[in-house]
Structures are given as C-alpha cells and as structure tokens.
Scaffold this motif. Structure first.
Motif, PDB file in Angstrom:
ATOM      1  N   GLU A 109       0.823  -1.210   0.000  1.00  0.00           N
ATOM      2  CA  GLU A 109       0.000   0.000   0.000  1.00  0.00           C
ATOM      3  C   GLU A 109       0.860   1.264   0.000  1.00  0.00           C
ATOM      4  O   GLU A 109       0.469   2.286  -0.573  1.00  0.00           O
ATOM      5  CB  GLU A 109      -0.929   0.009   1.213  1.00  0.00           C
ATOM      6  N   VAL A 112       1.925   1.765  -3.599  1.00  0.00           N
ATOM      7  CA  VAL A 112       0.791   2.242  -4.391  1.00  0.00           C
ATOM      8  C   VAL A 112       0.538   3.726  -4.136  1.00  0.00           C
ATOM      9  O   VAL A 112       0.328   4.510  -5.073  1.00  0.00           O
ATOM     10  CB  VAL A 112      -0.475   1.418  -4.084  1.00  0.00           C
ATOM     11  N   LYS A 113       0.588   4.119  -2.877  1.00  0.00           N
ATOM     12  CA  LYS A 113       0.384   5.531  -2.525  1.00  0.00           C
ATOM     13  C   LYS A 113       1.462   6.403  -3.156  1.00  0.00           C
ATOM     14  O   LYS A 113       1.173   7.494  -3.685  1.00  0.00           O
ATOM     15  CB  LYS A 113       0.400   5.690  -1.005  1.00  0.00           C
ATOM     16  N   LYS A 116       0.843   6.691  -6.955  1.00  0.00           N
ATOM     17  CA  LYS A 116      -0.313   7.542  -7.248  1.00  0.00           C
ATOM     18  C   LYS A 116       0.002   9.016  -7.039  1.00  0.00           C
ATOM     19  O   LYS A 116      -0.679   9.886  -7.610  1.00  0.00           O
ATOM     20  CB  LYS A 116      -1.493   7.131  -6.376  1.00  0.00           C
ATOM     21  N   SER A 117       1.006   9.313  -6.236  1.00  0.00           N
ATOM     22  CA  SER A 117       1.349  10.711  -5.938  1.00  0.00           C
ATOM     23  C   SER A 117       2.225  11.347  -7.009  1.00  0.00           C
ATOM     24  O   SER A 117       2.459  12.562  -6.982  1.00  0.00           O
ATOM     25  CB  SER A 117       2.078  10.790  -4.589  1.00  0.00           C
ATOM     26  N   GLU A 139      -2.713  -3.836  -8.673  1.00  0.00           N
ATOM     27  CA  GLU A 139      -2.840  -2.386  -8.694  1.00  0.00           C
ATOM     28  C   GLU A 139      -1.488  -1.719  -8.918  1.00  0.00           C
ATOM     29  O   GLU A 139      -1.360  -0.806  -9.745  1.00  0.00           O
ATOM     30  CB  GLU A 139      -3.461  -1.879  -7.393  1.00  0.00           C
ATOM     31  N   LEU A 143      -0.126   0.511 -12.204  1.00  0.00           N
ATOM     32  CA  LEU A 143       0.438   1.861 -12.103  1.00  0.00           C
ATOM     33  C   LEU A 143       1.794   1.948 -12.791  1.00  0.00           C
ATOM     34  O   LEU A 143       2.103   2.945 -13.450  1.00  0.00           O
ATOM     35  CB  LEU A 143       0.550   2.263 -10.632  1.00  0.00           C
ATOM     36  N   GLN A 146       1.284   2.188 -16.474  1.00  0.00           N
ATOM     37  CA  GLN A 146       0.918   3.532 -16.901  1.00  0.00           C
ATOM     38  C   GLN A 146       2.129   4.453 -17.007  1.00  0.00           C
ATOM     39  O   GLN A 146       2.084   5.479 -17.694  1.00  0.00           O
ATOM     40  CB  GLN A 146      -0.093   4.125 -15.914  1.00  0.00           C
ATOM     41  N   LYS A 167       5.745  10.175 -16.432  1.00  0.00           N
ATOM     42  CA  LYS A 167       4.326  10.509 -16.364  1.00  0.00           C
ATOM     43  C   LYS A 167       4.148  11.929 -16.873  1.00  0.00           C
ATOM     44  O   LYS A 167       4.755  12.853 -16.334  1.00  0.00           O
ATOM     45  CB  LYS A 167       3.811  10.399 -14.934  1.00  0.00           C
TER      46      LYS A 167
END
Length: 206
Positions: A109, A112-113, A116-117, A139, A143, A146, A167
């Motif tokens: 987690e 993942v956090k 995502k940031s 998940e 990411l 992506q 990104k």
C-alpha cells in the motif's frame, strides 16, 4: 563473510577495476574528456544522461545516476531491499523525491500511494535489490504500466529489474530490462546477476 558475500563483492570490485582501467585508457586517448554518469558518449543538449544499476543478490546495493548526479546508492545510504525509486523533474532534471519499498515483508500500500502521488512532468528511475515482486499486486503493476513499463507483469520472485519511465507517457519506455531468477542460470546462487541500463532521455520542454 560468507562465501557468496565474498564472491559477489570480489566480482563487483574486479568489474569496477576493469571499467576504471578502460576509462583511464580512454581518458588518455581523448584528452581527459569524461561523460556524465560514465556514459561512453555524450548526450545531446536537450537530453539527460542516466545510468541505473540493480543490486547484486542481497549483498551489493543498486545505484541510480541522473544528469551527472548519484541519486541513490549505498554510499549515500538511501537505498533498501525491494524497489528503489527516484523521481526527477522532466524539465529541470532536479530530484523531487526518492524512496525504497520492501517487497518481501513491507506494505505494498505504501508503494501504491507513492506511485499515485507522482505528478505529470516527472521522470521515474527504478532499480531492484534482492526481491522486487513478492508483495507486488495488480494495482501496483497497473500503475507501473501507466508509467511505461511493458515488462512489469513478467516480474517474479527475486527477478532483477531496472526501469526508466515517465508521467505522462504515450508508449512503452525503451529503457527497461528484467533478468529472471533461474537457478540453472543464476550467477549468484539464488539470485541472477546485476542489470544495468544507460542512455539519454529527452528533456521535457516547457
């Protein structure tokens, strides 16, 4: 010092000596010209040079160099087992953040956090160390996909992985390698040999 520790350290040190000797010879012949991050050629002015080296087994840590600066390494004491990730501004080349994530006993987690940031206009550099996949979930893999990874869904227990993504990105990154953990082919007992990629990544225009 165990046998495997001695073997890996001695091999890495031998490799570095050979590389340094080769570079010294090239320096003499090219009138002391050195290239950023030890690349053999220079990058265009609108590109950033980089070199990413994964860890070797669970003994020798990874190294991430970008635009002539070591961002993560054992010497800087900012690496850890699992995934080592540095984020840089795609326009200025400035380091934004770096962190490592334990993929054996840590919490996915947190990874993942972190992923995502990541903000648009960011270059992502990654080097594995020891084990990069045990806690990896769908998940997190999505990411990374992506960010331009085309190999993330093939990453398994103790595989070595080096990657440079961004990104946003329109297509798969050309800067990525995975070396799978195969006891019949491994260089270091239960681990494959270290991986390294380098090159020139385009600077994002304002």
């Amino acid at each position: 010092m165990s046998f495997i520790t001695y073997y890996i350290v001695s091999k890495v040190m031998t490799y570095e000596v050979k590389v340094n000797n080769r570079i010294s010879l090239q320096v003499t012949e090219s009138k002391a010209k050195k290239f950023s991050c030890n690349l053999e050629t220079s990058c265009p002015e609108d590109h950033f040079p980089f070199r990413i080296t994964s860890g070797a087994a669970s003994v020798v840590g990874p190294n991430i160099c970008f635009n002539g600066e070591i961002l993560m390494s054992s010497v800087k004491n900012n690496i850890g087992k699992g995934l080592n990730i540095a984020l840089v501004n795609a326009t200025t080349g400035q380091l934004l953040k770096s962190d490592f994530f334990d993929m054996w006993s840590g919490k996915v987690e947190l990874l993942v956090k972190f992923l995502k940031s990541i903000q648009p206009g960011t270059i992502v550099l990654l080097a594995s160390f020891d084990d990069a996949a045990t806690k990896m979930n769908d998940e997190a893999r999505g990411l990374f996909s992506q960010l331009g990874s085309s190999l993330i869904f093939n990453l398994h227990f103790r595989d070595n992985w080096v990657f440079l993504g961004a990104k946003p990105i329109k297509e798969n990154s050309p800067f990525e390698q995975i070396l799978q953990n195969d006891k019949k082919k491994n260089k270091y007992d239960n681990w494959p040999e270290a991986l390294e990629i380098d090159g020139c990544v385009p600077r994002k225009k304002d």
